[in-house]
Scaffold this active site. Structure first.
Site, PDB file in Angstrom:
ATOM      1  N   ASP A 163     -26.809   2.830  20.040  1.00  0.00           N
ATOM      2  CA  ASP A 163     -27.288   2.921  18.661  1.00  0.00           C
ATOM      3  C   ASP A 163     -28.811   2.923  18.565  1.00  0.00           C
ATOM      4  OD1 ASP A 163     -26.896   2.221  15.569  1.00  0.00           O
ATOM      5  OD2 ASP A 163     -28.324   0.797  16.411  1.00  0.00           O
ATOM      6  N   SER A 191     -27.041   3.600  13.431  1.00  0.00           N
ATOM      7  CA  SER A 191     -26.730   4.917  13.981  1.00  0.00           C
ATOM      8  C   SER A 191     -25.250   5.024  14.333  1.00  0.00           C
ATOM      9  CB  SER A 191     -27.580   5.175  15.225  1.00  0.00           C
ATOM     10  OG  SER A 191     -28.947   5.159  14.918  1.00  0.00           O
ATOM     11  N   ASP A 192     -24.695   3.976  14.924  1.00  0.00           N
ATOM     12  CA  ASP A 192     -23.269   3.978  15.249  1.00  0.00           C
ATOM     13  C   ASP A 192     -22.417   4.076  13.991  1.00  0.00           C
ATOM     14  OD1 ASP A 192     -23.310   3.895  18.022  1.00  0.00           O
ATOM     15  OD2 ASP A 192     -23.397   1.718  18.106  1.00  0.00           O
ATOM     16  N   LEU A 193     -22.761   3.296  12.983  1.00  0.00           N
ATOM     17  CA  LEU A 193     -21.958   3.302  11.757  1.00  0.00           C
ATOM     18  C   LEU A 193     -22.040   4.651  11.055  1.00  0.00           C
ATOM     19  CD1 LEU A 193     -22.790  -0.262  10.426  1.00  0.00           C
ATOM     20  CD2 LEU A 193     -20.616   0.518  11.371  1.00  0.00           C
ATOM     21  N   GLY A 196     -19.990   7.049  12.923  1.00  0.00           N
ATOM     22  CA  GLY A 196     -18.576   6.860  12.623  1.00  0.00           C
ATOM     23  C   GLY A 196     -18.187   7.442  11.282  1.00  0.00           C
TER      24      GLY A 196
END
Length: 417
Positions: A163, A191-193, A196
């Site tokens: 992330d 960034s990950d969220l 997703g």
């Protein structure tokens, strides 16, 4: 439009109807981006089967903080956050039988979702190019740091990424206010969220298009791309001016940020000249409207050092509640700045059911963020516990592939499952 999954609609006849009831998702995922994407699909009613290595499973299962039970079993708080309402199949994807079974499962799935390094699934012989030969309707969603070369190549494709890499490369770490020149990590897996969220959106777009074409496709999500779109105002402003905006400030308006009241901080959001006029009226400074330094949002942003003392003087004698209340009453968006303890006490969070309680055997009742998508005539998702590693291996392989007890025992003896 009635989305027709690969399984009969009759399979969805139990319980309240959800948007993705009857849709099957096969997930090979670790940590945050992939698990959150598939969890949101599960919340919407999809049957999400998480395929994990028998040797430990999702890496998040072993991530601290951990609690260990009397039987030696552990539960990770990280794993609890992003794996509710899923099923787990323990399957060795490096074995020939494991690859065969995975391919068979993919033939029964509507969506495959993975967030491994690009090329890993292809080297195993179970990537998109192989699976689509068996299931042309399959939607294959891949999340990675820099994307997959078969969709749109990047010179960074083979670089490892978490992330923070997406935050760093996209310029976002230079946006927060800070005390020195050191770039600032935003403090959460943004960034990950976002990756997703885009993966789930891409899956739904492909599912919708499949109704018209009958054919699936690959959806390619890059964490760098996902981060960059969140810095879009900086992109546009730099393109026009070739000058980065000062950290912590909105690029085109002011006042827009946090300010100290007598008992803590509030945020004030003046966006547009009509709100600027209201703001000046509320703080009793109509003369600011005639000051050329504050003629528009960009000018006010450039001259914030001259503007802020007027705001500070007004806030100095007012509490957060008094100041925010007066601004809102005058038509200016404003609120207190909540810390996380304030969130737990917030009436909006309670009313919108944005804290979901998981009753975990080891951690006890743990509250996690709920689902932000609210729909009429659709109940809130259940607070189903994340699955134990391999908990649903027998039931899924029985239901999806019709394997019997003898076949399952043979696979277990050979350590394929």
């Amino acid at each position: 439009m009635n989305i027709q999954p690969n399984v009969p609609a009759a399979a969805a006849a139990h319980g309240p109807e959800r948007p993705l009831t009857g849709v099957r998702v096969l997930a090979v995922e670790n940590f945050v981006a992939g698990p959150f994407a598939s969890m949101w699909l599960a919340d919407a009613g999809a049957e999400v089967v998480k395929v994990e290595s028998p040797e430990g499973g999702d890496f998040a299962r072993g991530s601290a903080p951990l609690k260990r039970g009397e039987d030696g079993a552990t539960q990770s708080l990280s794993f609890l956050r992003s794996n509710r309402n899923k099923k787990s199949v323990a399957l060795d994807l490096k074995s020939a039988d494991g690859k065969r079974i995975y391919t068979q499962l993919a033939c029964e799935a509507d969506i495959v979702l993975e967030n491994l390094r690009p090329g890993v699934m292809d080297r195993l012989g179970i990537g998109y190019s192989a699976l689509r030969e068996h299931n042309p309707r399959l939607i294959y969603v891949a999340i990675s740091g820099f994307g997959h070369a078969d969709v749109m190549p990047s010179p960074y494709t083979d670089h490892p990424a978490f992330d923070i890499i997406g935050q760093a490369l996209s310029g976002l770490m230079y946006r927060p206010e800070r005390q020195d020149d050191r770039p600032t990590y935003l403090g959460f897996s943004m960034s990950d969220l976002q990756g997703g969220i885009l993966a789930a959106q891409g899956a739904l777009l492909a599912l919708y298009q499949r109704e018209r074409t009958g054919v699936g496709k690959k959806v390619d999500i890059s964490l760098y791309d996902a981060s960059l779109v969140q810095n879009e105002i900086s992109v546009a402003m730099y393109s026009a001016n070739r000058k980065p905006a000062p950290p912590g400030l909105h690029a085109v308006t002011a006042p827009f940020g946090s300010f100290r009241a007598s008992d803590g901080y509030i945020v004030i959001a003046v966006l547009g000249e009509h709100i600027w006029q209201r703001f000046c009226d509320v703080i009793g400074k109509p003369d600011l409207l005639d000051d050329p330094r504050f003629q528009d949002g960009v000018a006010r942003c450039a001259n914030s050092d001259a503007l802020n003392p007027h705001i500070d003087a007004w806030l100095h004698t007012r509490t957060r509640a008094e100041a925010a209340g007066a601004l809102r009453e005058g038509g200016v968006p404003a609120s207190a700045v909540n810390d996380i303890a304030d969130v737990f006490a917030c009436p909006h969070v309670a009313a919108r059911q944005m804290l979901m309680t998981l009753q975990d055997p080891l951690w006890g009742p743990v509250q996690v963020a709920g689902n932000p998508i609210k729909m009429s005539d659709v109940p809130e998702p259940e607070a189903g516990l994340p699955p134990r590693l391999g908990q649903h291996t027998d039931s899924v392989l029985g239901d999806w592939l019709h394997l019997d007890a003898r076949q399952l025992e043979t696979l277990r003896a050979s350590k394929v499952i």
